[in-house]
Design a protein around this motif. Structure first.
Motif, PDB file in Angstrom:
ATOM      1  N   SER A 186      35.326 -11.251 -27.200  1.00  0.00           N
ATOM      2  CA  SER A 186      36.796 -11.721 -28.053  1.00  0.00           C
ATOM      3  C   SER A 186      37.911 -11.444 -26.416  1.00  0.00           C
ATOM      4  O   SER A 186      39.184 -11.324 -27.505  1.00  0.00           O
ATOM      5  CB  SER A 186      36.351  -9.896 -28.515  1.00  0.00           C
ATOM      6  OG  SER A 186      36.655  -8.667 -27.688  1.00  0.00           O
ATOM      7  N   ILE A 187      37.759 -11.548 -26.066  1.00  0.00           N
ATOM      8  CA  ILE A 187      38.862 -10.999 -24.568  1.00  0.00           C
ATOM      9  C   ILE A 187      38.974 -12.696 -23.424  1.00  0.00           C
ATOM     10  O   ILE A 187      39.787 -13.657 -23.672  1.00  0.00           O
ATOM     11  CB  ILE A 187      38.972 -10.237 -24.167  1.00  0.00           C
ATOM     12  CG1 ILE A 187      38.674  -8.521 -25.049  1.00  0.00           C
ATOM     13  CG2 ILE A 187      39.350 -10.061 -22.728  1.00  0.00           C
ATOM     14  CD1 ILE A 187      38.899  -7.777 -24.057  1.00  0.00           C
ATOM     15  N   ILE A 188      37.838 -13.075 -22.980  1.00  0.00           N
ATOM     16  CA  ILE A 188      38.002 -13.861 -22.110  1.00  0.00           C
ATOM     17  C   ILE A 188      37.610 -15.545 -22.562  1.00  0.00           C
ATOM     18  O   ILE A 188      39.052 -16.552 -22.680  1.00  0.00           O
ATOM     19  CB  ILE A 188      36.809 -14.237 -21.125  1.00  0.00           C
ATOM     20  CG1 ILE A 188      36.664 -12.500 -19.962  1.00  0.00           C
ATOM     21  CG2 ILE A 188      35.969 -15.333 -20.035  1.00  0.00           C
ATOM     22  CD1 ILE A 188      35.789 -11.974 -19.186  1.00  0.00           C
ATOM     23  N   GLU A 189      36.988 -15.051 -24.363  1.00  0.00           N
ATOM     24  CA  GLU A 189      36.428 -16.637 -24.391  1.00  0.00           C
ATOM     25  C   GLU A 189      38.053 -17.740 -25.754  1.00  0.00           C
ATOM     26  O   GLU A 189      39.006 -18.343 -25.079  1.00  0.00           O
ATOM     27  CB  GLU A 189      35.501 -16.770 -25.319  1.00  0.00           C
ATOM     28  CG  GLU A 189      34.162 -17.041 -24.214  1.00  0.00           C
ATOM     29  CD  GLU A 189      33.055 -16.865 -24.864  1.00  0.00           C
ATOM     30  OE1 GLU A 189      32.942 -16.969 -26.072  1.00  0.00           O
ATOM     31  OE2 GLU A 189      31.768 -16.562 -24.084  1.00  0.00           O
ATOM     32  N   PRO A 190      38.490 -15.675 -26.243  1.00  0.00           N
ATOM     33  CA  PRO A 190      39.858 -16.498 -26.527  1.00  0.00           C
ATOM     34  C   PRO A 190      41.041 -16.585 -25.963  1.00  0.00           C
ATOM     35  O   PRO A 190      41.867 -17.735 -26.006  1.00  0.00           O
ATOM     36  CB  PRO A 190      40.353 -14.797 -27.401  1.00  0.00           C
ATOM     37  CG  PRO A 190      38.830 -14.137 -27.921  1.00  0.00           C
ATOM     38  CD  PRO A 190      37.810 -14.918 -26.478  1.00  0.00           C
ATOM     39  N   THR A 191      41.365 -16.069 -24.819  1.00  0.00           N
ATOM     40  CA  THR A 191      42.019 -16.198 -23.846  1.00  0.00           C
ATOM     41  C   THR A 191      41.907 -17.760 -23.408  1.00  0.00           C
ATOM     42  O   THR A 191      43.115 -18.442 -23.222  1.00  0.00           O
ATOM     43  CB  THR A 191      41.590 -15.615 -22.247  1.00  0.00           C
ATOM     44  OG1 THR A 191      42.559 -14.320 -23.091  1.00  0.00           O
ATOM     45  CG2 THR A 191      42.864 -15.135 -21.484  1.00  0.00           C
ATOM     46  N   ILE A 192      40.921 -18.114 -22.871  1.00  0.00           N
ATOM     47  CA  ILE A 192      40.580 -19.589 -22.260  1.00  0.00           C
ATOM     48  C   ILE A 192      41.115 -20.339 -23.271  1.00  0.00           C
ATOM     49  O   ILE A 192      42.071 -21.553 -23.045  1.00  0.00           O
ATOM     50  CB  ILE A 192      39.136 -19.898 -21.746  1.00  0.00           C
ATOM     51  CG1 ILE A 192      38.392 -19.239 -21.044  1.00  0.00           C
ATOM     52  CG2 ILE A 192      39.289 -21.843 -21.127  1.00  0.00           C
ATOM     53  CD1 ILE A 192      39.825 -18.643 -19.278  1.00  0.00           C
ATOM     54  N   GLN A 193      40.966 -20.249 -24.432  1.00  0.00           N
ATOM     55  CA  GLN A 193      40.474 -21.027 -25.603  1.00  0.00           C
ATOM     56  C   GLN A 193      43.029 -21.008 -26.094  1.00  0.00           C
ATOM     57  O   GLN A 193      42.378 -22.022 -26.615  1.00  0.00           O
ATOM     58  CB  GLN A 193      39.899 -20.906 -26.757  1.00  0.00           C
ATOM     59  CG  GLN A 193      38.807 -20.991 -27.055  1.00  0.00           C
ATOM     60  CD  GLN A 193      37.543 -20.435 -27.932  1.00  0.00           C
ATOM     61  OE1 GLN A 193      37.588 -19.238 -28.745  1.00  0.00           O
ATOM     62  NE2 GLN A 193      36.296 -20.408 -27.410  1.00  0.00           N
ATOM     63  N   GLY A 194      43.346 -19.948 -25.609  1.00  0.00           N
ATOM     64  CA  GLY A 194      44.473 -20.107 -26.025  1.00  0.00           C
ATOM     65  C   GLY A 194      45.127 -20.628 -25.517  1.00  0.00           C
ATOM     66  O   GLY A 194      45.755 -21.631 -25.533  1.00  0.00           O
ATOM     67  N   LEU A 195      44.642 -20.543 -23.984  1.00  0.00           N
ATOM     68  CA  LEU A 195      45.547 -21.008 -22.832  1.00  0.00           C
ATOM     69  C   LEU A 195      45.056 -22.824 -23.488  1.00  0.00           C
ATOM     70  O   LEU A 195      46.428 -23.608 -23.246  1.00  0.00           O
ATOM     71  CB  LEU A 195      45.101 -20.958 -21.365  1.00  0.00           C
ATOM     72  CG  LEU A 195      44.867 -19.853 -21.028  1.00  0.00           C
ATOM     73  CD1 LEU A 195      44.207 -19.678 -19.361  1.00  0.00           C
ATOM     74  CD2 LEU A 195      46.389 -20.320 -21.052  1.00  0.00           C
TER      75      LEU A 195
END
Ligand code: AMP
Ligand code: GLY
Length: 421
Positions: free
Chosen positions: A251-260
């Motif tokens: 819910s935090i790390i993967e969405p952050t990388i995908q968001g970037l």
């Protein structure tokens, strides 16, 4: 790879020590560095704000890769500058736009909202909607969290229990209490829970998870007194496993990388996720566009594989298949500070210590050489890290060694890790 590490603190010392171990590191240069790093490579006294000086150094030393330690030069655009000046050089550290994850709290909050990343509810306040901001405070319950949007030397977050005081502080921030950094203020919902820090190295598409850590920011034992840059750290964090770890990743790390990636924000470098566990749910308190200090001094000594291989994987577009090996041993780091810190403190006090400390690594945070004598040169002076089967034993060794080092006014916390036992 010929590698240049930028920075002069314990974080950069711990990174440089690991980089220097790598068979792929053909040359290590550190700017400006500190006396503790002098035996790892060449230290060159170039200021981090002197982009032209850094560019000249890259040219003279035939540098292939620059690792940027602190946030300030990243937020000021050193990676953009180096991409123009030295397109072949790999820079570990995001460009100005991506560095806004740390450099602008409003940018980070907007990003998290867009990608559904759990974080405190917030209200963005400027001169133009100050009245609404003041009303928002009236409708919020105490304590009130006010954050200067920009970098404010670690002082830009205020947590206030009294409504009237919060309104006055908000007004004074908007009117320039922290200069341009607080012309925008993020008013945040207060979150209550235990904080921890998770780190990745990313190329903006793939990432490698580094060991997590917990740092201890307050000057006094039992987490009391003023906030500091960090008084100690432990790694791993005992509760970062199972469900909590899975939720953090998904819910935090993967969405952050995908968001970037999906927002088209180029990002090569470290991301430091400052997290808080609220009712067993990890939430983001802040992003930093760099590693933590003192967390790095606990995290990097636990890495047993070659970190330069990770930089090469980024260069070759192969970070997705890169492996990181981490020791099962636990790390405990204690920071020795100057008396008076985080308020006023003396500099230039002679430090007396053995060159080697049995069972510990000593990283220099704020030291310099004066007429051949090692002296204090900052509030945080030295970081002492030990590894052992558990962090309690590691901390015992760090503490024993902390007691052996002498300088006038030396202070350290003896209770690092107290809340994890
Ligand atoms: P930051 O610079 O955003 O990490 O904030 C500094 C410190 O303030 C954090 O490490 C937390 O201890 C505290 N803090 C920041 N935001 C919040 C929040 N929304 N609720 C509770 N504490 C917070
Ligand atoms: N230890 C907290 C930080 O590096 O920001």
């Amino acid at each position: 790879m010929n590698i240049l590490v930028l920075g002069s603190g314990g974080r950069e010392h711990a990174m440089a020590a690991k980089i220097a171990e790598s068979p792929s590191c053909t040359k290590l240069v550190i700017a400006p560095g500190n006396p503790g790093m002098a035996n790892l490579g060449r230290t060159v006294n170039v200021a981090l704000s002197d982009f032209d000086g850094i560019s000249k150094l890259i040219f003279e030393e035939a540098i292939d890769c620059v690792v940027v330690g602190p946030e300030q030069p990243l937020v000021e655009g050193i990676a953009d500058f180096l991409e123009d000046a030295h397109p072949e050089v790999l820079v570990i550290g995001p460009k100005k736009y991506g560095a806004q994850l740390e450099g602008s709290k409003a940018f980070a909050k907007e990003f998290m909202k867009q990608y559904n990343i759990p974080t405190a509810a917030y209200f963005e306040c400027t001169k133009d909607n100050l009245d609404e901001g003041l009303k928002h405070l009236e409708q919020t319950s105490s304590p009130y969290v006010l954050k200067a949007d920009g970098l404010a030397a670690g002082k830009g977050v205020l947590i206030i229990s009294d409504l009237q005081e919060a309104k006055e502080e908000l007004t004074s921030m908007i009117n320039g209490k922290f200069g341009e950094a607080s012309s925008t203020v993020v008013i945040e919902q207060f979150l209550s829970g235990i904080e921890f820090s998770v780190f990745v190295l990313t190329d903006g598409f793939e990432y490698v998870l580094l060991p997590e850590a917990k740092d201890y920011k307050r000057i006094g034992e039992g987490d009391t007194g003023l906030n500091t840059g960090g008084m100690g750290a432990v790694s791993p964090v005992p509760f970062f496993k199972g469900d909590v770890k899975i939720k953090t990743l998904h819910s935090i790390i993967e969405p952050t990388i995908q968001g970037l990636a999906s927002a088209g924000i180029p990002y090569v470098g470290f991301i430091f996720f400052g997290l808080i566990l609220v009712d067993n749910e990890p939430m983001v308190i802040e992003y930093n566009c760099r590693m933590g200090d003192p967390e790095t001094e606990a995290v990097f000594p636990r890495i047993t594989s070659d970190v330069v291989a990770l930089f090469e994987a980024i260069r070759d577009g192969k970070l997705g298949s890169a492996e990181l090996e981490v020791s099962k041993q636990e790390a405990g780091t204690i920071i020795l500070v100057s008396g008076g810190y985080p308020g006023d403190y003396a500099k230039g006090l002679p430090i007396h210590m053995e060159a080697e400390m049995s069972g510990s690594k000593v990283f220099h945070s704020g030291t310099s050489m004066k007429e051949g004598q090692l002296v204090t040169n900052g509030g945080r002076v030295l970081a002492i890290t030990s590894l052992d089967t558990n962090f309690q034993d590691a901390l015992k060794t760090s503490k024993n060694n902390a007691q052996k080092i002498r300088f006038e006014g030396k202070y350290f916390r003896s209770d690092i890790g107290f809340d994890l036992i």
